[in-house]
Scaffold this active site. Structure first.
Site, PDB file in Angstrom:
ATOM      1  N   HIS A 263      50.886  53.920  17.399  1.00  0.00           N
ATOM      2  CA  HIS A 263      49.814  54.917  17.724  1.00  0.00           C
ATOM      3  C   HIS A 263      49.007  54.761  18.229  1.00  0.00           C
ATOM      4  O   HIS A 263      48.050  54.701  19.413  1.00  0.00           O
ATOM      5  CB  HIS A 263      49.925  56.190  16.720  1.00  0.00           C
ATOM      6  N   GLU A 264      48.491  54.130  17.404  1.00  0.00           N
ATOM      7  CA  GLU A 264      47.020  53.466  17.720  1.00  0.00           C
ATOM      8  C   GLU A 264      46.557  52.669  18.526  1.00  0.00           C
ATOM      9  O   GLU A 264      45.352  53.578  19.643  1.00  0.00           O
ATOM     10  CB  GLU A 264      46.172  53.379  16.864  1.00  0.00           C
TER      11      GLU A 264
ATOM     12  N   HIS B  19      46.750  55.202  21.912  1.00  0.00           N
ATOM     13  CA  HIS B  19      45.686  55.326  22.567  1.00  0.00           C
ATOM     14  C   HIS B  19      44.398  54.614  23.146  1.00  0.00           C
ATOM     15  O   HIS B  19      43.539  54.862  23.340  1.00  0.00           O
ATOM     16  CB  HIS B  19      44.578  56.101  20.963  1.00  0.00           C
TER      17      HIS B  19
ATOM     18  N   HIS C 296      47.118  62.396  23.025  1.00  0.00           N
ATOM     19  CA  HIS C 296      47.758  62.789  22.169  1.00  0.00           C
ATOM     20  C   HIS C 296      48.891  64.129  23.315  1.00  0.00           C
ATOM     21  O   HIS C 296      48.128  64.571  24.335  1.00  0.00           O
ATOM     22  CB  HIS C 296      47.565  63.893  20.839  1.00  0.00           C
TER      23      HIS C 296
ATOM     24  N   ASP D  68      43.520  42.352  22.031  1.00  0.00           N
ATOM     25  CA  ASP D  68      44.312  41.500  20.255  1.00  0.00           C
ATOM     26  C   ASP D  68      43.312  42.293  19.104  1.00  0.00           C
ATOM     27  O   ASP D  68      42.496  43.811  18.908  1.00  0.00           O
ATOM     28  CB  ASP D  68      42.355  40.387  20.211  1.00  0.00           C
TER      29      ASP D  68
END
Length: 86
Positions: A67-68, A71, A77, A7
Protein backbone atom coordinates in the site's frame (compact mmCIF):
# COMPACT_ATOMS: atom_id res chain seq x y z
CA UNK A 1 10.91 2.31 -21.40
CA UNK A 2 11.71 4.26 -18.23
CA UNK A 3 12.29 2.22 -15.11
CA UNK A 4 11.51 3.19 -11.51
CA UNK A 5 13.72 1.72 -8.79
CA UNK A 6 12.46 1.88 -5.20
CA UNK A 7 15.02 1.16 -2.48
CA UNK A 8 13.86 0.26 1.02
CA UNK A 9 15.57 0.80 4.35
CA UNK A 10 14.08 -1.44 7.02
CA UNK A 11 14.53 -0.11 10.53
CA UNK A 12 13.25 -2.10 13.48
CA UNK A 13 13.33 -1.94 17.24
CA UNK A 14 15.26 -4.40 19.39
CA UNK A 15 12.25 -6.44 20.50
CA UNK A 16 11.40 -7.21 16.87
CA UNK A 17 14.94 -8.40 16.11
CA UNK A 18 15.05 -10.51 19.27
CA UNK A 19 12.37 -12.76 17.76
CA UNK A 20 15.03 -14.16 15.42
CA UNK A 21 17.86 -16.37 16.66
CA UNK A 22 20.24 -15.36 13.85
CA UNK A 23 20.65 -12.59 11.30
CA UNK A 24 19.99 -15.23 8.64
CA UNK A 25 16.51 -15.88 10.10
CA UNK A 26 15.80 -12.14 10.09
CA UNK A 27 16.98 -11.82 6.49
CA UNK A 28 14.80 -14.76 5.46
CA UNK A 29 11.76 -13.16 7.11
CA UNK A 30 12.35 -9.81 5.37
CA UNK A 31 12.94 -11.57 2.04
CA UNK A 32 9.67 -13.49 2.32
CA UNK A 33 7.83 -10.30 3.31
CA UNK A 34 9.08 -8.38 0.27
CA UNK A 35 8.33 -11.35 -1.99
CA UNK A 36 4.74 -11.07 -0.73
CA UNK A 37 4.78 -7.34 -1.47
CA UNK A 38 6.03 -8.03 -5.00
CA UNK A 39 3.27 -10.60 -5.50
CA UNK A 40 0.64 -8.03 -4.48
CA UNK A 41 2.14 -5.33 -6.74
CA UNK A 42 2.18 -7.78 -9.65
CA UNK A 43 -1.61 -8.17 -9.35
CA UNK A 44 -1.98 -4.44 -10.11
CA UNK A 45 -0.35 -4.89 -13.54
CA UNK A 46 1.72 -1.73 -13.07
CA UNK A 47 4.92 -3.35 -14.30
CA UNK A 48 6.61 -2.66 -10.96
CA UNK A 49 9.55 -4.82 -9.96
CA UNK A 50 10.75 -4.30 -7.02
CA UNK A 51 8.40 4.21 6.17
CA UNK A 52 5.50 2.56 7.72
CA UNK A 53 5.19 1.60 11.36
CA UNK A 54 3.42 -1.69 11.51
CA UNK A 55 2.70 -3.94 14.48
CA UNK A 56 0.56 -6.45 12.59
CA UNK A 57 1.05 -10.03 11.50
CA UNK A 58 2.84 -11.08 8.29
CA UNK A 59 -0.13 -10.85 5.90
CA UNK A 60 -1.20 -7.43 7.15
CA UNK A 61 2.43 -6.21 7.02
CA UNK A 62 2.73 -7.29 3.36
CA UNK A 63 -0.45 -5.35 2.57
CA UNK A 64 0.89 -2.26 4.37
CA UNK A 65 4.23 -2.25 2.53
CA UNK A 66 2.49 -2.76 -0.83
CA UNK A 67 0.00 0.00 0.00
CA UNK A 68 2.70 2.48 0.99
CA UNK A 69 4.81 1.55 -2.06
CA UNK A 70 1.87 2.41 -4.29
CA UNK A 71 1.78 5.87 -2.68
CA UNK A 72 5.51 6.27 -3.40
CA UNK A 73 4.77 5.94 -7.11
CA UNK A 74 1.85 8.38 -6.98
CA UNK A 75 -1.21 6.17 -6.47
CA UNK A 76 -3.92 7.89 -4.41
CA UNK A 77 -6.44 6.20 -2.12
CA UNK A 78 -9.54 4.98 -3.98
CA UNK A 79 -11.69 7.84 -2.73
CA UNK A 80 -9.03 10.40 -3.75
CA UNK A 81 -8.45 9.29 -7.35
CA UNK A 82 -9.80 10.72 -10.61
CA UNK A 83 -12.60 8.10 -10.75
CA UNK A 84 -14.09 8.84 -7.34
CA UNK A 85 -17.46 9.94 -8.78
CA UNK A 86 -17.97 6.92 -11.04
Amino acid sequence: SPCIIIDYLCVTETCFCERFKTNKELLEYITVMFTGVQNLLDTLNLGIVGVAQDYSDYNERVDTVAHETAHLIGAPHDEEGPCQDT
